[in-house]
Enzyme design. Structure first.
Site, PDB file in Angstrom:
ATOM      1  N   GLU A 191      72.629  35.288 -19.916  1.00 34.16           N
ATOM      2  CA  GLU A 191      72.762  33.875 -19.396  1.00 34.16           C
ATOM      3  C   GLU A 191      74.173  33.522 -18.220  1.00 34.16           C
ATOM      4  O   GLU A 191      73.706  32.425 -17.802  1.00 34.16           O
ATOM      5  CB  GLU A 191      73.335  33.776 -21.058  1.00 34.16           C
ATOM      6  N   GLU A 250      55.387  29.481 -34.113  1.00 30.12           N
ATOM      7  CA  GLU A 250      55.521  28.932 -34.860  1.00 30.12           C
ATOM      8  C   GLU A 250      54.153  27.907 -34.993  1.00 30.12           C
ATOM      9  O   GLU A 250      53.200  27.808 -35.618  1.00 30.12           O
ATOM     10  CB  GLU A 250      56.868  28.743 -36.524  1.00 30.12           C
TER      11      GLU A 250
END
Length: 302
Positions: free
Chosen positions: A112, A81
């Site tokens: 991860e 954004e």
């Protein structure tokens, strides 16, 4: 190592699966509120992180979001954004996430755990002293994120760590440690809940404050928004009208004259002769609209 608070099972939620739906939702809401409030205690650290990151971007460096799992996805949402909301060049925003963009379709936990993958992703990014890495991990112990941030610091990049456990190993590799005390989860270990809310709020605050320090916000308005659809053109026209003290029709005309760029459009509406003059003023003041407007008022009326 003590059990992370995000993994603690609280006795008060015993039998929650048997509670009335409204009561269970009330408990979940309480956890979300606690997560959102956790950012209050982290404001000094977030302030330092925002100032450091803004300095890096002002020098032409990059803001690098780094994480895994839910933390990585929350970082991605924030990062996507920034160019739209504040017109920060896409080239200055980078997202590195365990497992890459494939995680946006099917989220799996395996990547991860691979510390070497975090190091490799950091090395491939070719970081330098003008870059700022913001690494997030709710537990603060994710191998991918911890190893990657350690590697990032060795490059000379500025490093920021965001975690929800006070003793997070991630903090050892950060110039700035942001501890979000979101507490135990209603659903033990589900850090997309309170910890996720805390991280989302922290990301929102961090990126917005960076934009403020870069001069992309004036009086609570997005003066560098990318007006590339009808809704955003309308918003841009209102911003121009309010700051330049003209009507919205004049705001739209100024936006057209500035080829859709809001900052120069504001200057045109406020009295700059044309887009070239507006860009000249902005360049002279390193993109700071408030300073450019002050100069315009002084020079154009002299």
């Amino acid at each position: 190592m003590a059990m992370p608070r995000t993994e603690v099972v609280e006795d008060r939620f015993e039998g929650i699966d048997l509670w009335p739906t409204a009561d269970a939702l009330a408990a979940l809401a309480e956890g979300q509120v606690r997560g959102a409030m956790a950012v209050r205690g982290a404001i000094p650290a977030l302030a330092a992180a925002a100032e450091r990151a803004a300095e890096c971007l002002a020098r032409g460096g990059r803001l690098v979001y780094f994480g895994a799992g839910s933390s990585g996805l929350l970082a991605l949402v924030d990062a996507l954004e920034i160019p739209q909301t504040f017109s920060v060049p896409q080239s200055q925003i980078l997202v590195l996430m365990a497992g890459g963009m494939a995680m946006t379709e099917t989220l799996t936990g395996g990547p991860e755990d691979i510390a070497e993958l975090g190091v490799a992703d950091i090395e491939a990014a070719r970081l330098g002293p003008d870059d700022c890495v913001v690494a997030a991990s709710a537990s603060g112990s994710t191998p991918y994120t911890v190893a990657g941030l350690e590697a990032a610091r060795k490059t000379g990049a500025a490093t920021v760590a965001i975690a929800c456990n006070a003793s997070a190993p991630l903090f050892a590799h950060a110039h700035i440690a942001v501890f979000l005390d979101s507490g135990p989860e209603v659903l033990a270990g589900s850090t997309r809940m309170a910890a996720g809310t805390a991280q989302k709020a922290a990301f929102n605050m961090l990126s917005t404050m960076i934009a403020i320090r870069l001069g992309h916000v004036v009086d609570g308005q997005m003066v560098n928004v990318r007006a590339d659809n009808a809704k955003l053109r309308g918003r841009a026209a209102r911003i121009i009208a309010r700051i330049a003290k003209v009507d919205e029709t004049s705001g739209i005309a100024a936006l057209d004259a500035a080829d859709g760029e809001v900052k120069p459009a504001i200057l045109i509406a406020a009295g700059a002769a044309d887009a070239a003059r507006a860009e000249e003023l902005l360049a002279a003041h390193k993109g700071n609209l408030r300073a450019a407007l002050a100069a315009l008022g002084t020079r154009e009326t002299a």
